[in-house]
Write a protein that holds these residues in place. Structure first.
Motif, short mmCIF file in Angstrom:
data_model
loop_
_atom_site.label_atom_id
_atom_site.label_comp_id
_atom_site.label_asym_id
_atom_site.label_seq_id
_atom_site.Cartn_x
_atom_site.Cartn_y
_atom_site.Cartn_z
N ASP A 183 19.61 48.01 48.49
CA ASP A 183 19.31 46.59 48.62
C ASP A 183 20.37 45.80 47.86
OD1 ASP A 183 18.30 44.04 48.72
OD2 ASP A 183 16.42 44.50 47.69
N ASP A 184 21.36 45.29 48.59
CA ASP A 184 22.49 44.60 47.96
C ASP A 184 22.05 43.39 47.14
OD1 ASP A 184 24.37 46.35 48.96
OD2 ASP A 184 24.67 45.19 50.79
N GLY A 185 20.91 42.81 47.45
CA GLY A 185 20.45 41.64 46.72
C GLY A 185 19.58 41.94 45.53
N ALA A 186 19.32 43.22 45.27
CA ALA A 186 18.42 43.58 44.18
C ALA A 186 19.01 43.18 42.83
CB ALA A 186 18.12 45.07 44.22
N GLU A 187 18.19 42.56 42.02
CA GLU A 187 18.62 42.14 40.69
C GLU A 187 19.11 43.32 39.86
OE1 GLU A 187 16.87 39.79 36.80
OE2 GLU A 187 15.46 40.72 38.19
N ILE A 188 18.48 44.47 40.01
CA ILE A 188 18.86 45.64 39.22
C ILE A 188 20.30 46.03 39.49
CG2 ILE A 188 17.98 47.37 40.84
CD1 ILE A 188 17.76 47.54 36.99
N ASN A 189 20.76 45.86 40.72
CA ASN A 189 22.15 46.19 41.04
C ASN A 189 23.12 45.33 40.25
OD1 ASN A 189 21.45 48.20 42.85
ND2 ASN A 189 21.40 46.81 44.57
N GLU A 190 22.84 44.06 40.14
CA GLU A 190 23.69 43.15 39.37
C GLU A 190 23.65 43.53 37.89
OE1 GLU A 190 26.14 40.36 37.82
OE2 GLU A 190 25.95 40.96 39.91
N LEU A 191 22.49 43.86 37.39
CA LEU A 191 22.37 44.23 35.98
C LEU A 191 23.12 45.52 35.67
CD1 LEU A 191 18.61 43.30 35.53
CD2 LEU A 191 20.57 42.13 34.49
N ILE A 192 23.03 46.49 36.57
CA ILE A 192 23.77 47.75 36.38
C ILE A 192 25.27 47.46 36.42
CG2 ILE A 192 24.33 49.98 37.43
CD1 ILE A 192 21.34 50.17 38.23
N HIS A 193 25.69 46.61 37.33
CA HIS A 193 27.10 46.22 37.41
C HIS A 193 27.57 45.62 36.08
CE1 HIS A 193 30.76 45.18 39.58
NE2 HIS A 193 30.73 44.02 38.94
N ARG A 194 26.76 44.77 35.50
CA ARG A 194 27.11 44.15 34.22
C ARG A 194 27.15 45.18 33.09
NH1 ARG A 194 23.02 39.45 33.72
NH2 ARG A 194 23.82 39.40 31.59
N LEU A 195 26.23 46.15 33.10
CA LEU A 195 26.26 47.21 32.10
C LEU A 195 27.57 48.02 32.20
CD1 LEU A 195 22.57 48.45 32.32
CD2 LEU A 195 23.68 47.61 30.25
N VAL A 196 27.98 48.32 33.42
CA VAL A 196 29.22 49.05 33.64
C VAL A 196 30.42 48.25 33.14
CG1 VAL A 196 30.80 49.88 35.45
CG2 VAL A 196 28.38 50.48 35.54
N GLU A 197 30.51 46.99 33.55
CA GLU A 197 31.64 46.15 33.13
C GLU A 197 31.71 46.02 31.62
OE1 GLU A 197 30.98 42.46 35.22
OE2 GLU A 197 32.36 43.06 36.83
N ARG A 198 30.58 45.85 31.01
CA ARG A 198 30.54 45.67 29.55
C ARG A 198 31.02 46.93 28.83
NH1 ARG A 198 26.07 45.69 25.65
NH2 ARG A 198 26.60 44.17 24.06
N ALA A 199 30.54 48.10 29.27
CA ALA A 199 30.95 49.35 28.64
C ALA A 199 32.42 49.65 28.90
CB ALA A 199 30.07 50.50 29.12
N GLN A 200 32.90 49.32 30.10
CA GLN A 200 34.32 49.51 30.40
C GLN A 200 35.17 48.54 29.60
OE1 GLN A 200 34.12 49.27 34.69
NE2 GLN A 200 34.31 51.49 34.89
N GLY A 201 34.72 47.32 29.45
CA GLY A 201 35.44 46.33 28.67
C GLY A 201 35.60 46.73 27.21
N ALA A 202 34.65 47.51 26.72
CA ALA A 202 34.72 48.00 25.34
C ALA A 202 35.53 49.29 25.25
CB ALA A 202 33.31 48.23 24.80
N GLY A 203 36.00 49.79 26.40
CA GLY A 203 36.78 51.03 26.40
C GLY A 203 35.94 52.28 26.23
N ALA A 204 34.62 52.17 26.41
CA ALA A 204 33.74 53.30 26.18
C ALA A 204 33.41 54.08 27.45
CB ALA A 204 32.43 52.81 25.55
N LEU A 205 33.46 53.43 28.59
CA LEU A 205 33.12 54.05 29.87
C LEU A 205 34.39 54.25 30.68
CD1 LEU A 205 30.89 54.88 31.95
CD2 LEU A 205 30.88 52.48 32.70
N ARG A 206 34.51 55.40 31.31
CA ARG A 206 35.69 55.68 32.13
C ARG A 206 35.94 54.53 33.10
NH1 ARG A 206 35.09 61.67 34.53
NH2 ARG A 206 36.12 60.51 36.20
N ALA A 207 37.20 54.19 33.30
CA ALA A 207 37.58 53.08 34.16
C ALA A 207 37.26 53.35 35.63
CB ALA A 207 39.07 52.77 33.99
N ASP A 208 37.19 54.61 36.03
CA ASP A 208 36.95 54.94 37.43
C ASP A 208 35.47 55.06 37.78
OD1 ASP A 208 36.61 57.30 35.96
OD2 ASP A 208 37.42 58.57 37.55
#
Length: 173
Positions: free
Chosen positions: A110-135
């Motif tokens: 479900d592309d419109g699901a709020e959880i998808n946006e929240l997971i996307h933000r969690l990924v971006e935040r962890a990648q921005g901190a250099g903690a999560l693999r960039a790929d």
């Protein structure tokens, strides 16, 4: 206004459905829900004319709780810890609740699901901190949860080992 006995029956049905669907998944027999609630199957159908009505009531509740968990994780001081806690608590829910597992594994569709946006933000935040693999992307986390749910189903009690191994694989080097 709903009669008190009708309201009690509805609440009993929702509570029973919460338990039965957690144990058996969203395709659990509705007769088992009615039996657990202590009501006749006709009472269930008066409150929930179709299976989807009952499932939707529970899945809405579970989706809100899951989104709340993601928002809480976004507030963590350490982005990696926030992501890891979100994943761990999601996997805990999956291990205990088959209906939640089915929700978590299907939510990415479900592309419109709020959880998808929240997971996307969690990924971006962890990648921005250099903690999560960039790929790593949000869909990778969905696959992570899908895999872990199968481990929890096949070997109850051993999902944490799989979780730890998978989490290590996500860390940036």
């Amino acid at each position: 206004m709903i009669r008190r006995d009708a309201q009690r029956n509805r609440e009993a049905l929702v509570a029973a459905a919460r338990q039965v669907l957690a144990e058996r998944g969203v395709d659990a027999p509705l007769e088992a829900v009615a039996r657990r609630a202590g009501v006749a199957i006709g009472t269930l159908y008066r409150h929930f004319p179709e299976r989807g009505d009952l499932v939707d009531a529970l899945l809405d509740e579970k989706t809100r709780a899951w989104a709340d968990l993601a928002r809480e994780s976004l507030g963590a001081d350490d982005p990696w810890r926030g992501l890891a806690e979100f994943l761990e608590r999601t996997c805990e829910l999956q291990a205990a609740d088959r209906a939640f597992t089915e929700l978590a594994c299907l939510s990415h569709q479900d592309d419109g699901a709020e959880i998808n946006e929240l997971i996307h933000r969690l990924v971006e935040r962890a990648q921005g901190a250099g903690a999560l693999r960039a790929d790593v992307g949000p869909l990778d986390l969905v696959f992570f949860m899908m895999a872990n749910s199968r481990v929890a189903e096949a070997a109850p009690g051993h999902w944490r080992r799989h979780f730890t191994l998978m989490l290590d694989a996500l860390k940036a080097v």
